[in-house]
Design a protein around this motif. Structure first.
Motif, PDB file in Angstrom:
ATOM      1  N   THR A  98      39.327  29.399  37.890  1.00 21.27           N
ATOM      2  CA  THR A  98      39.366  30.209  39.107  1.00 21.27           C
ATOM      3  C   THR A  98      38.667  31.546  38.899  1.00 21.27           C
ATOM      4  OG1 THR A  98      41.420  29.210  39.900  1.00 21.27           O
ATOM      5  CG2 THR A  98      40.906  31.387  40.735  1.00 21.27           C
ATOM      6  N   LEU A  99      38.826  32.119  37.710  1.00 26.37           N
ATOM      7  CA  LEU A  99      38.200  33.404  37.414  1.00 26.37           C
ATOM      8  C   LEU A  99      36.680  33.280  37.420  1.00 26.37           C
ATOM      9  CD1 LEU A  99      39.431  36.154  36.900  1.00 26.37           C
ATOM     10  CD2 LEU A  99      39.163  35.766  34.449  1.00 26.37           C
ATOM     11  N   VAL A 100      36.163  32.150  36.945  1.00 23.16           N
ATOM     12  CA  VAL A 100      34.714  31.916  36.993  1.00 23.16           C
ATOM     13  C   VAL A 100      34.238  31.881  38.442  1.00 23.16           C
ATOM     14  CG1 VAL A 100      32.894  30.245  36.510  1.00 23.16           C
ATOM     15  CG2 VAL A 100      34.623  30.720  34.774  1.00 23.16           C
ATOM     16  N   LEU A 101      34.949  31.125  39.274  1.00 24.21           N
ATOM     17  CA  LEU A 101      34.570  31.004  40.688  1.00 24.21           C
ATOM     18  C   LEU A 101      34.743  32.317  41.434  1.00 24.21           C
ATOM     19  CD1 LEU A 101      33.807  29.402  43.199  1.00 24.21           C
ATOM     20  CD2 LEU A 101      36.189  28.643  43.361  1.00 24.21           C
ATOM     21  N   ALA A 102      35.926  32.937  41.310  1.00 27.19           N
ATOM     22  CA  ALA A 102      36.205  34.173  42.041  1.00 27.19           C
ATOM     23  C   ALA A 102      35.341  35.327  41.540  1.00 27.19           C
ATOM     24  CB  ALA A 102      37.688  34.527  41.911  1.00 27.19           C
ATOM     25  N   GLY A 103      35.121  35.401  40.217  1.00 24.02           N
ATOM     26  CA  GLY A 103      34.284  36.460  39.664  1.00 24.02           C
ATOM     27  C   GLY A 103      32.855  36.363  40.148  1.00 24.02           C
ATOM     28  N   THR A 104      32.319  35.141  40.163  1.00 25.18           N
ATOM     29  CA  THR A 104      30.956  34.945  40.661  1.00 25.18           C
ATOM     30  C   THR A 104      30.859  35.299  42.136  1.00 25.18           C
ATOM     31  OG1 THR A 104      30.640  33.152  39.065  1.00 25.18           O
ATOM     32  CG2 THR A 104      29.083  33.280  40.886  1.00 25.18           C
ATOM     33  N   ALA A 105      31.848  34.867  42.920  1.00 27.06           N
ATOM     34  CA  ALA A 105      31.847  35.176  44.351  1.00 27.06           C
ATOM     35  C   ALA A 105      31.964  36.681  44.589  1.00 27.06           C
ATOM     36  CB  ALA A 105      32.995  34.446  45.037  1.00 27.06           C
ATOM     37  N   LEU A 106      32.772  37.366  43.772  1.00 30.74           N
ATOM     38  CA  LEU A 106      32.941  38.808  43.944  1.00 30.74           C
ATOM     39  C   LEU A 106      31.649  39.555  43.618  1.00 30.74           C
ATOM     40  CD1 LEU A 106      34.922  41.078  44.620  1.00 30.74           C
ATOM     41  CD2 LEU A 106      35.522  41.170  42.192  1.00 30.74           C
ATOM     42  N   VAL A 107      30.986  39.170  42.540  1.00 27.86           N
ATOM     43  CA  VAL A 107      29.702  39.800  42.194  1.00 27.86           C
ATOM     44  C   VAL A 107      28.674  39.532  43.285  1.00 27.86           C
ATOM     45  CG1 VAL A 107      27.777  39.751  40.565  1.00 27.86           C
ATOM     46  CG2 VAL A 107      30.117  39.723  39.713  1.00 27.86           C
TER      47      VAL A 107
END
Length: 314
Positions: A98-107
């Motif tokens: 989830t951190l990979v997905l959410a982090g990419t989306a946030l950036v």
């Protein structure tokens, strides 16, 4: 700064404590017997009574909460009966995805939102401003789960440019290019609404800053327009935008639940959906608590960044 961070962390403790109570009570009030849902076809009266005793569900509700809270303070979130493994191990493994997905989306939403907001403010009432405004309003108004299905239909089914589900290819792959290939559609889906919010606020903040006297003074000194905008105006406007980016980090984490379900992303969102359907109480409580803790830390990071950028706050 260290004192400020310590105070914010201490202030987060009552928030997490209150959240743990809310999560525990919500799961306790869901109709049905968790033991019966877990056992399924093996739900004989004897097995149900034994499992309720093992889970501590035969005790009064306040006692159940105190037992769970005591274990939580020792780093023990319990054991998932549906998966037959420690809750903490499952949550951390899923949260990494989830951190990979959410982090990419946030950036992605931060870069696109800031860029769109600056261009829209600089070209106020121009063609670029009007186009960006329309696109942003459409993005904010579009439900993420519907957008995800639409992107799958267009880019995965019709054009066959990107995969429709999963984090890696079933056969082969497993490297960084394969991850990015599978990550594009879900990250874009998750970033669309947050991009619109950040773009609108950036535009408003930039327009306010561009009207300030020191901006006119900088232009009167002969500074180039690019230097005035990106060195002076954008830095001042960023102070107002950073807290919103922190809030959008929480929105992105929350939105990951249905985006992961649409794209079959093996993250904590899809885990929570499955855990709720199987009434795996400890897994749901552990997952929500980890996500809430991450949200608090994201907001703390945003506040610290705002304090660093704005000397007045220090």
């Amino acid at each position: 700064m260290a004192t400020y961070i310590a105070k914010r962390l201490l202030a987060a403790i009552p928030v997490l404590f209150g959240l743990s109570i809310i999560v525990f009570l919500i799961m306790a009030m869901i109709p049905g017997d968790p033991a019966t849902a877990i056992l399924g076809s093996y739900a004989t009266p004897e097995n149900v009574a034994k499992l309720n005793a093992d889970l501590g569900l035969d005790k009064p509700l306040p006692q159940q909460y105190l037992i769970w809270l005591g274990n939580l303070l020792q780093g023990d979130l319990g054991r998932s009966y549906a998966l037959n493994r420690p809750v903490l191990d499952e949550v951390l493994e899923r949260f990494a995805a989830t951190l990979v997905l959410a982090g990419t989306a946030l950036v992605l939403c931060s870069i696109l939102g800031l860029l769109a907001g600056v261009v829209s403010a600089v070209r106020q009432y121009g063609l670029a401003d009007k186009v960006i405004t329309v696109v942003v309003l459409i993005g904010i108004s579009t439900p993420a789960f519907w957008l995800g299905l639409l992107l799958i239909l267009v880019f995965a089914v019709k054009l066959r440019l990107f995969p429709a589900s999963g984090m890696y290819a079933i056969y082969g792959g497993g490297d960084l290019p394969d991850l990015l290939y599978h990550l594009f559609l879900p990250a874009l889906t998750l970033a669309v609404v947050a991009t619109g919010v950040i773009a609108r606020l950036t535009r408003t903040s930039m327009l306010e800053v561009l009207r300030q006297d020191y901006i006119r003074t900088a232009r009167a000194k002969g500074l180039t327009e690019r230097r005035v905008i990106y060195r002076h105006a954008f830095k001042a406007a960023l102070v107002s935008v950073i807290p919103v980016i922190g809030i959008q980090a929480g929105f992105v984490l929350g939105g990951a639940v249905y985006v992961e379900t649409v794209f079959q992303w093996p993250g904590i969102g899809s885990m929570l959906v499955n855990a709720i359907s199987t009434r795996d109480l400890l897994l749901v409580q552990g997952g929500v608590l980890v996500v809430a803790s991450a949200y608090v830390l994201f907001n703390l990071a945003a506040d610290v960044a705002q304090t660093i950028l704005d000397p007045r706050l220090r």
